[in-house]
Motif scaffolding. Structure first.
Motif, PDB file in Angstrom:
ATOM      1  N   VAL A 169      14.056  26.249 -61.353  1.00  0.00           N
ATOM      2  CA  VAL A 169      15.177  26.419 -62.279  1.00  0.00           C
ATOM      3  C   VAL A 169      14.749  26.562 -63.740  1.00  0.00           C
ATOM      4  N   GLY A 170      13.448  26.356 -64.030  1.00  0.00           N
ATOM      5  CA  GLY A 170      13.005  26.412 -65.428  1.00  0.00           C
ATOM      6  C   GLY A 170      12.907  27.825 -65.942  1.00  0.00           C
ATOM      7  N   PRO A 171      12.777  27.986 -67.271  1.00  0.00           N
ATOM      8  CA  PRO A 171      12.892  26.913 -68.259  1.00  0.00           C
ATOM      9  C   PRO A 171      14.346  26.452 -68.411  1.00  0.00           C
ATOM     10  N   VAL A 172      14.500  25.213 -68.901  1.00  0.00           N
ATOM     11  CA  VAL A 172      15.842  24.678 -69.092  1.00  0.00           C
ATOM     12  C   VAL A 172      16.122  24.548 -70.586  1.00  0.00           C
ATOM     13  N   ASP A 173      17.384  24.590 -70.913  1.00  0.00           N
ATOM     14  CA  ASP A 173      17.779  24.423 -72.311  1.00  0.00           C
ATOM     15  C   ASP A 173      17.871  22.953 -72.693  1.00  0.00           C
ATOM     16  N   VAL A 174      18.401  22.134 -71.790  1.00  0.00           N
ATOM     17  CA  VAL A 174      18.573  20.708 -72.068  1.00  0.00           C
ATOM     18  C   VAL A 174      18.044  19.912 -70.878  1.00  0.00           C
ATOM     19  N   ALA A 175      17.106  18.998 -71.156  1.00  0.00           N
ATOM     20  CA  ALA A 175      16.595  18.089 -70.136  1.00  0.00           C
ATOM     21  C   ALA A 175      17.121  16.694 -70.431  1.00  0.00           C
ATOM     22  N   VAL A 176      17.977  16.194 -69.540  1.00  0.00           N
ATOM     23  CA  VAL A 176      18.512  14.835 -69.646  1.00  0.00           C
ATOM     24  C   VAL A 176      17.680  13.985 -68.693  1.00  0.00           C
ATOM     25  N   LEU A 177      16.763  13.183 -69.262  1.00  0.00           N
ATOM     26  CA  LEU A 177      15.734  12.517 -68.479  1.00  0.00           C
ATOM     27  C   LEU A 177      15.940  11.009 -68.484  1.00  0.00           C
ATOM     28  N   ALA A 208      11.728  22.695 -72.006  1.00  0.00           N
ATOM     29  CA  ALA A 208      13.036  22.294 -72.520  1.00  0.00           C
ATOM     30  C   ALA A 208      13.148  22.506 -74.030  1.00  0.00           C
ATOM     31  N   ARG A 209      14.242  23.119 -74.439  1.00  0.00           N
ATOM     32  CA  ARG A 209      14.522  23.276 -75.872  1.00  0.00           C
ATOM     33  C   ARG A 209      15.072  22.002 -76.475  1.00  0.00           C
ATOM     34  N   HIS A 210      15.777  21.208 -75.666  1.00  0.00           N
ATOM     35  CA  HIS A 210      16.318  19.922 -76.102  1.00  0.00           C
ATOM     36  C   HIS A 210      15.989  18.876 -75.039  1.00  0.00           C
TER      37      HIS A 210
END
Length: 252
Positions: A169-177, A208-210
């Protein structure tokens, strides 16, 4: 995407006009039994379920630990139109919990006529070989035409799992980790969620950008807290957002 941090693993997300809630935890501080053990909650939520308001779906990484689903959270689930989680959670809790297997997806209608796609992705709540001890968990990927791609890790401790998700699924804009390097006697000496350095490495793997960490405070079994995370995330600059309880941000 708009995000408001409740506390622990709980946040309200709004993406493409669709409202979501992660792992509902609204109980006050105190001791919470889990089998023969006790987890101690040290801080309460910034706001309660009434202020969180109704959502279109709840993203529940797992149901069997009180730091991810507590008593007030279970009451919140009962009024939700849809809860996406593991097969184990669907069996134990029942409707409206629905199993979302890895790489399967559901589509929720958006007010603009499009859809928000929610895809189940793997998560591993501890080291290799601990699954029979820690139980089944899951994560989520959110996407849609004209929307940022968002990864919500759930209680995942494995960078190999992050690599597998990044490849799909990458790259992602927001990674909530989910972070905090959680540790309990259940798996002695091992992290059950990402450590601070792992959060930084995961952000790189995902492109991730964020990066927005959750689940790193308000429970005594976290071995790393806000200060450790802040120091590790400093090289990421504005890409990383370490939210204060109750804080609301908008990411694009």
């Amino acid at each position: 995407m708009e995000m408001r941090y409740v506390g622990g693993p709980t946040a309200v997300l709004k993406i493409g006009g669709v409202r979501l809630l992660t792992d509902p935890t609204f109980d006050p501080p105190g001791d919470y039994p889990i089998g023969q053990r006790v987890l101690t909650k040290t801080g309460g939520p910034a706001f309660g379920p009434d202020e969180a308001g109704p959502v279109d779906a709840v993203l529940l990484s797992h149901d069997h630990h009180p730091d991810n689903l507590d008593r007030a959270g279970r009451a919140y689930l009962a009024a939700a139109p849809l809860v996406l989680s593991t097969a184990s959670a669907a069996e134990r809790v029942g409707p409206p919990v629905r199993a979302l297997p890895n790489w399967d997806h559901v589509e929720l209608p958006r007010p603009d006529g499009g859809v928000l796609r929610i895809t189940g992705v793997p998560a591993q709540h501890g080291p290799d070989g601990s699954e029979h001890l820690v139980g089944e968990v899951t994560g989520f990927a959110l996407s849609g035409d004209g929307l940022p791609t968002v990864y919500v890790s759930g209680d995942n401790a494995s960078l190999d799992v992050v690599r597998a998700i990044a490849s799909r699924v990458g790259p992602v804009d927001v990674a909530v980790l989910f972070a905090g390097a959680a540790r309990t006697p259940l798996v002695e000496g091992a992290n059950l969620t990402l450590a601070a350095d792992d959060v930084v490495e995961a952000a790189g793997l995902l492109g991730a950008r964020h990066v927005v960490p959750l689940h790193f405070e308000h429970w005594a079994h976290f071995s790393q807290g806000r200060d450790t995370l802040a120091a590790a995330l400093a090289p990421l600059g504005d890409r990383a957002r370490l939210l204060a309880p109750g804080e609301r941000i908008t990411l694009s």
